[in-house]
Scaffold this active site. Structure first.
Site, PDB file in Angstrom:
ATOM      1  N   PHE A 243      -5.083   2.498  14.544  1.00 17.21           N
ATOM      2  CA  PHE A 243      -5.285   3.528  13.537  1.00 17.21           C
ATOM      3  C   PHE A 243      -6.342   3.046  12.550  1.00 17.21           C
ATOM      4  O   PHE A 243      -6.420   1.854  12.246  1.00 17.21           O
ATOM      5  CB  PHE A 243      -3.986   3.826  12.782  1.00 17.21           C
ATOM      6  CG  PHE A 243      -3.188   4.954  13.389  1.00 17.21           C
ATOM      7  CD1 PHE A 243      -3.016   6.159  12.713  1.00 17.21           C
ATOM      8  CD2 PHE A 243      -2.626   4.816  14.637  1.00 17.21           C
ATOM      9  CE1 PHE A 243      -2.296   7.196  13.272  1.00 17.21           C
ATOM     10  CE2 PHE A 243      -1.902   5.840  15.210  1.00 17.21           C
ATOM     11  CZ  PHE A 243      -1.733   7.045  14.529  1.00 17.21           C
TER      12      PHE A 243
ATOM     13  N   ASN B  57       0.849  -1.189   0.000  1.00 11.46           N
ATOM     14  CA  ASN B  57       0.000   0.000   0.000  1.00 11.46           C
ATOM     15  C   ASN B  57       0.887   1.243   0.000  1.00 11.46           C
ATOM     16  O   ASN B  57       2.110   1.129  -0.051  1.00 11.46           O
ATOM     17  CB  ASN B  57      -0.953  -0.018   1.201  1.00 11.46           C
ATOM     18  CG  ASN B  57      -0.207  -0.101   2.512  1.00 11.46           C
ATOM     19  OD1 ASN B  57       0.562   0.788   2.854  1.00 11.46           O
ATOM     20  ND2 ASN B  57      -0.416  -1.188   3.250  1.00 11.46           N
TER      21      ASN B  57
ATOM     22  N   LYS C  32       9.639 -16.604 -10.215  1.00 10.56           N
ATOM     23  CA  LYS C  32       8.936 -15.515 -10.887  1.00 10.56           C
ATOM     24  C   LYS C  32       7.875 -16.073 -11.830  1.00 10.56           C
ATOM     25  O   LYS C  32       8.149 -16.958 -12.647  1.00 10.56           O
ATOM     26  CB  LYS C  32       9.919 -14.653 -11.677  1.00 10.56           C
ATOM     27  CG  LYS C  32       9.259 -13.477 -12.369  1.00 10.56           C
ATOM     28  CD  LYS C  32      10.264 -12.653 -13.159  1.00 10.56           C
ATOM     29  CE  LYS C  32       9.560 -11.533 -13.916  1.00 10.56           C
ATOM     30  NZ  LYS C  32      10.504 -10.743 -14.728  1.00 10.56           N
TER      31      LYS C  32
ATOM     32  N   LEU D  85      -3.670  -5.722  15.515  1.00 10.07           N
ATOM     33  CA  LEU D  85      -4.332  -4.873  16.508  1.00 10.07           C
ATOM     34  C   LEU D  85      -5.247  -5.699  17.406  1.00 10.07           C
ATOM     35  O   LEU D  85      -5.223  -5.556  18.639  1.00 10.07           O
ATOM     36  CB  LEU D  85      -5.122  -3.767  15.806  1.00 10.07           C
ATOM     37  CG  LEU D  85      -5.937  -2.835  16.701  1.00 10.07           C
ATOM     38  CD1 LEU D  85      -5.044  -2.132  17.719  1.00 10.07           C
ATOM     39  CD2 LEU D  85      -6.693  -1.817  15.845  1.00 10.07           C
TER      40      LEU D  85
ATOM     41  N   ASP E 178      -4.517 -10.470  12.396  1.00  6.41           N
ATOM     42  CA  ASP E 178      -4.978  -9.145  12.822  1.00  6.41           C
ATOM     43  C   ASP E 178      -4.125  -8.719  14.027  1.00  6.41           C
ATOM     44  O   ASP E 178      -4.363  -9.148  15.158  1.00  6.41           O
ATOM     45  CB  ASP E 178      -6.459  -9.196  13.199  1.00  6.41           C
ATOM     46  CG  ASP E 178      -7.058  -7.812  13.372  1.00  6.41           C
ATOM     47  OD1 ASP E 178      -6.360  -6.936  13.915  1.00  6.41           O
ATOM     48  OD2 ASP E 178      -8.214  -7.610  12.966  1.00  6.41           O
TER      49      ASP E 178
END
Length: 407
Positions: A331, A216, A294, A314, A312
């Site tokens: 967050f 991201n 690859k 958090l 997860d």
């Protein structure tokens, strides 16, 4: 202006390097002595061409140290002892040459050796020609030193001794005194001393094959700033960082990882902790069975990628148990209905606080220097104005310190 009470009884080792600004170091010594600071001085060979050892000695009322090879000085005051008996080392003026030697870890004279051997904080007051200050080498050296925790005051804009104008003038003596006082004031404000914190930051990279991955746009700027802010308030910080282009923040133990599973393992290894701040943008999914070779185009269309959920982090850290941190902060990066989704996330994950922000295209949050956040707690929501990410980090760290006040 500097508070006399903050400075009284402090010990400063002043390194005076060679530059016309060295004459200001005499006034700096006088101002520090007026405020009860004990000043001991190291004068470089070049520095002695601008101010005399006798002048420095008269103002400090102490020996002026100059020669690494002085057997008398080394028998009475070794450079290791000299580097560690002060509360703060101040380099004023800090020339381009000395900054470069500090960055490179040189130990070719007494000043450089003392600065390399010290375990105490260092404050530099750069002073040089504007072109030298703006040169890419000097800027890189200064950035490297600051990433290691070296503090800086100045330089100021003004007319140089060479009649050029721009940044490069050493800060005025009272500006340096104020910076020294500010350092000691911050040192005395360490409400998180004795607390352990885990901070996650940056993205995770989930491999598709050896050369491709899912990721991201997180830069890690906010998480790294939070780690630094908590360390400034005295916390013992472990920063678990995904791949970023940021230097490691000073005062933190940094564990570099790539995947979400590696991040979770690093967090669990860092337990027990009092505080966990999960600021990383962890990939929700990874490729189930990533290829060890690859993937090639074979004319049959793109490969089908089967995704599976990542752990997860958090929710795991928020789970009740013996090693749950007393305060867990998550967050929520949203692109719409920020408060609605973030409030639901806090309840779903079981964390104590959620810091929510809007990362919609056009906000500039991902990769940018500013952030607009909402702090969501059980007792309500605080909406903070847009501010630099460093300021967000400082405000959040102060809120964390307030949470533990009296506990």
């Amino acid at each position: 202006m500097a508070d006399h009470a903050i400075l009284a009884g402090k010990r400063v080792l002043l390194v005076i390097a060679g530059g016309i600004a060295a004459y200001k170091s005499l006034e700096l010594i006088r101002r520090l002595r007026e405020r009860g600071v004990t000043v001991r001085a190291v004068l470089t060979e070049a520095g002695a061409r601008f101010v005399t050892p006798l002048s420095v000695q008269a103002l400090t009322e102490d020996t002026v140290y100059r020669d690494l090879w002085s057997l008398t000085d080394e028998s009475e005051m070794g450079h290791i002892r000299l580097s560690r008996e002060a509360d703060l080392l101040v380099v004023a003026p800090a020339t381009a040459n000395l900054l470069a030697r500090m960055a490179g870890g040189m130990a070719d004279d007494l000043a450089a050796t003392v600065l390399l051997a010290t375990d105490k904080p260092v404050l530099v007051a750069p002073a040089m020609n504007v072109r030298m200050w703006q040169h890419a080498a000097t800027q890189a050296n200064m950035a490297l030193l600051e990433s290691r925790g070296v503090l800086r005051v100045g330089p100021n804009d003004g007319v140089m001794a060479c009649n050029e104008y721009g940044p490069g003038r050493m800060a005025e003596p009272m500006e340096i005194v104020d910076a020294i006082a500010g350092f000691f004031a911050a040192e005395s404000h360490r409400p998180l001393a004795g607390r352990r914190a885990i901070v996650t930051s940056g993205p995770t990279h989930e491999p598709i094959d050896p050369v491709r991955y899912i990721a991201n746009r997180s830069s890690g700027k906010q998480g790294h700033a939070i780690a630094a802010a908590l360390a400034t308030l005295g916390a013992e910080v472990t920063l678990v960082s995904g791949p970023t282009r940021l230097p490691d923040p000073a005062g933190c133990k940094v564990v570099h990882i790539e995947t979400a599973r590696e991040m979770l393992a690093a967090c669990e290894t860092a337990l027990p902790a009092d505080i966990a701040v999960c600021a990383a943008a962890v990939a929700d999914w990874r490729v189930d069975g990533a290829s060890d070779r690859k993937l090639k185009k074979d004319g049959g269309g793109p490969p089908a990628l089967a995704l599976t959920e990542n752990p997860d982090i958090l929710a795991t850290l928020s789970r009740p148990g013996e090693h749950r941190p007393a305060l867990v902060v998550g967050f929520a990066a949203e692109t719409g209905d920020v408060l609605t989704y973030a409030t639901a996330k806090r309840a779903r994950k079981g964390c104590d606080w959620i810091v929510a922000n809007d990362v919609s295209p056009g906000t500039g949050t991902f990769g940018g220097s500013d952030n607009t956040v909402h702090l969501i707690r059980a007792d309500g929501v605080e909406s903070w104005p847009t501010m630099p990410k460093d300021a967000v980090a400082t405000r959040l760290a102060e809120a964390v310190a307030g949470y533990f006040e009296g506990k």
